[in-house]
Scaffold this motif. Structure first.
Motif, PDB file in Angstrom:
ATOM      1  N   SER A 102      29.033  -0.215   4.104  1.00  0.00           N
ATOM      2  CA  SER A 102      29.138  -1.260   3.102  1.00  0.00           C
ATOM      3  C   SER A 102      28.881  -2.629   3.716  1.00  0.00           C
ATOM      4  CB  SER A 102      30.537  -1.253   2.469  1.00  0.00           C
ATOM      5  OG  SER A 102      30.719  -0.088   1.715  1.00  0.00           O
TER       6      SER A 102
ATOM      7  N   HIS B  16      40.885  -6.337  -0.390  1.00  0.00           N
ATOM      8  CA  HIS B  16      39.572  -5.711  -0.255  1.00  0.00           C
ATOM      9  C   HIS B  16      39.387  -5.336   1.212  1.00  0.00           C
ATOM     10  CE1 HIS B  16      38.801  -7.412  -4.226  1.00  0.00           C
ATOM     11  NE2 HIS B  16      39.157  -8.588  -3.751  1.00  0.00           N
TER      12      HIS B  16
ATOM     13  N   SER C  50      38.490  -2.420  -3.767  1.00  0.00           N
ATOM     14  CA  SER C  50      37.040  -2.359  -3.617  1.00  0.00           C
ATOM     15  C   SER C  50      36.601  -3.440  -2.639  1.00  0.00           C
ATOM     16  CB  SER C  50      36.375  -2.591  -4.973  1.00  0.00           C
ATOM     17  OG  SER C  50      36.668  -3.915  -5.427  1.00  0.00           O
ATOM     18  N   GLN C  51      35.293  -3.561  -2.436  1.00  0.00           N
ATOM     19  CA  GLN C  51      34.775  -4.727  -1.744  1.00  0.00           C
ATOM     20  C   GLN C  51      35.014  -5.961  -2.624  1.00  0.00           C
ATOM     21  OE1 GLN C  51      30.932  -4.128   0.439  1.00  0.00           O
ATOM     22  NE2 GLN C  51      30.799  -2.300  -0.846  1.00  0.00           N
TER      23      GLN C  51
ATOM     24  N   SER D  63      32.072  -3.907  -5.781  1.00  0.00           N
ATOM     25  CA  SER D  63      31.470  -2.600  -5.497  1.00  0.00           C
ATOM     26  C   SER D  63      32.434  -1.738  -4.680  1.00  0.00           C
ATOM     27  CB  SER D  63      30.171  -2.778  -4.705  1.00  0.00           C
ATOM     28  OG  SER D  63      29.228  -3.539  -5.424  1.00  0.00           O
ATOM     29  N   PRO D  64      32.391  -0.426  -4.855  1.00  0.00           N
ATOM     30  CA  PRO D  64      33.207   0.448  -3.998  1.00  0.00           C
ATOM     31  C   PRO D  64      32.768   0.331  -2.542  1.00  0.00           C
ATOM     32  CG  PRO D  64      32.300   1.647  -5.882  1.00  0.00           C
ATOM     33  CD  PRO D  64      31.592   0.335  -5.832  1.00  0.00           C
ATOM     34  N   TRP D  65      33.651   0.710  -1.654  1.00  0.00           N
ATOM     35  CA  TRP D  65      33.286   0.804  -0.246  1.00  0.00           C
ATOM     36  C   TRP D  65      32.417   2.040  -0.047  1.00  0.00           C
ATOM     37  CZ3 TRP D  65      34.369  -2.987   3.180  1.00  0.00           C
ATOM     38  CH2 TRP D  65      35.373  -3.905   2.828  1.00  0.00           C
TER      39      TRP D  65
ATOM     40  N   GLU E 289      31.593   6.935  -1.944  1.00  0.00           N
ATOM     41  CA  GLU E 289      32.107   5.655  -2.417  1.00  0.00           C
ATOM     42  C   GLU E 289      33.614   5.742  -2.601  1.00  0.00           C
ATOM     43  OE1 GLU E 289      29.846   4.726  -5.940  1.00  0.00           O
ATOM     44  OE2 GLU E 289      28.338   3.660  -4.732  1.00  0.00           O
TER      45      GLU E 289
ATOM     46  N   GLU F 260      37.321   3.620  -3.507  1.00  0.00           N
ATOM     47  CA  GLU F 260      38.067   2.492  -4.057  1.00  0.00           C
ATOM     48  C   GLU F 260      39.498   2.953  -4.271  1.00  0.00           C
ATOM     49  OE1 GLU F 260      38.032  -0.646  -7.848  1.00  0.00           O
ATOM     50  OE2 GLU F 260      36.275   0.610  -7.432  1.00  0.00           O
TER      51      GLU F 260
END
Length: 334
Positions: free
Chosen positions: A5, A183, A197-198, A202-204, A223, A225
């Motif tokens: 990520s 995050h 999440s980030q 967005s998901p990691w 992904e 989260e």
């Protein structure tokens, strides 16, 4: 399981903190705002993983685990709350997996050359370990968590290497949250846990390794989260004996290293401790019994199996072709 990520925002700066532990390295990727004290956070993360190692290492003779191992049968041993939590979880997974995950395999781990005692199998030690009294359920170890103690009911040797790293990742996630991180991604070897999440929303994204000895390739992307992932396999730590490759994971039913068609098992769970233990249990149970067990329990799991035609995927839950619970083998390209 490397991290891939990279999304950040103007209000957050991506920082990676890391350090040595348990013969490997821990790391935490944090999307931090200006208010976060990163020096204090790094110190707290290092202290958390070091405490797990000091309590649960089979290589450190003064660890709490080794104090329990040295204690006479039926003698109560005072233990920290953290190791009691891990032992409780380990015994629960042992029961639910019908003994496939067994924290009482320390003598066999050492006998086969994967522990702190020797670096090659010893036939006499293997015979001795196999003659130890059988363990069923919680019969070999009794926990008294309110009193902060445990005792062995049989002459057994505990080994928490199949769960302690996952627990260390959970401790890291707790530290991150206590320091205000919303995050972040904590990692230790193939065990990871996402805190939110980030910062971008967005998901990691983390890479799932292709199970090949001697090289690191990417099999796919997962992904995360607010979710943990752990992978167990036969391709990173093993011994070559007589032309055969012996994986480091013990099969308690055979009293020998795992020997089946499973190259790796990846499990998603809310805690990394559970993901770590179940990845080990399902690696031991193999493609048939393991898939049936994971299906009954509604788990999110990906098996990579070695077949005559090559590597194949078998996924359940989020790893299934349509997110379902019906396993289906799919060839792996490349």
């Amino acid at each position: 399981m490397p991290k891939i990520s990279s999304d950040t925002t103007a209000a957050h700066k991506r920082t990676t903190l890391h350090g040595p532990t348990m013969g490997t390295r821990w790391s935490a990727s944090v999307d931090a705002d200006n208010s976060m004290d990163l020096a204090a956070l790094r110190q707290a993360l290092a202290a958390a993983v070091e405490q797990v190692d000091e309590q649960m290492s089979p290589w450190k003779q003064d660890s709490d685990l080794m104090r329990l191992n040295r204690a006479p049968v039926d003698a109560w041993v005072d233990l920290p709350v953290e190791i009691l939590e891990v032992l409780d979880c380990a015994l629960d997974v042992q029961r639910l997996s019908a003994g496939a995950f067994d924290p009482c395999m320390g003598a066999l781990v050492d006998a086969w050359g994967f522990g702190a005692v020797r670096d090659a199998p010893d036939a006499d030690a293997i015979r001795t370990a196999r003659q130890l009294p059988p363990r069923t359920g919680h019969g070999g170890l009794e926990l008294d968590r309110p009193a902060g103690r445990a005792r062995k009911r049989l002459p057994l040797q505990l080994d928490l290497c199949g769960i302690a790293k996952g627990y260390a990742v959970d401790r890291m996630a707790n530290v991150l949250q206590l320091h205000g991180a919303r995050h972040a991604l904590a990692a230790l070897d193939g065990e990871l846990r996402a805190v939110g999440s980030q910062a971008s929303g967005s998901p990691w994204a983390v890479a799932l390794e292709r199970p090949e000895a001697g090289r690191r390739g990417v099999h796919g992307v997962i992904e995360l989260e607010d979710l943990a992932v752990a992978t167990s396999g036969d391709y990173r730590r093993y011994l070559e004996v007589g032309g055969a490759r012996l994986a480091h994971t013990m099969d308690p039913r055979r009293c020998a290293p795992v020997n089946n068609a499973v190259a790796s098992v990846t499990v998603l769970a809310r805690t990394c401790m559970h993901a770590d233990a179940w990845a080990t249990a399902l690696l031991v149970t193999g493609p048939d019994e393991g898939l049936a067990m994971a299906q009954r329990m509604g788990m999110d799991v990906l098996f990579l199996l070695r077949r005559a035609e090559g590597l194949v995927n078998v996924g359940l839950g989020r790893f299934g072709r349509s997110g379902g619970a019906t396993p289906q083998e799919r060839p792996v390209s490349g």
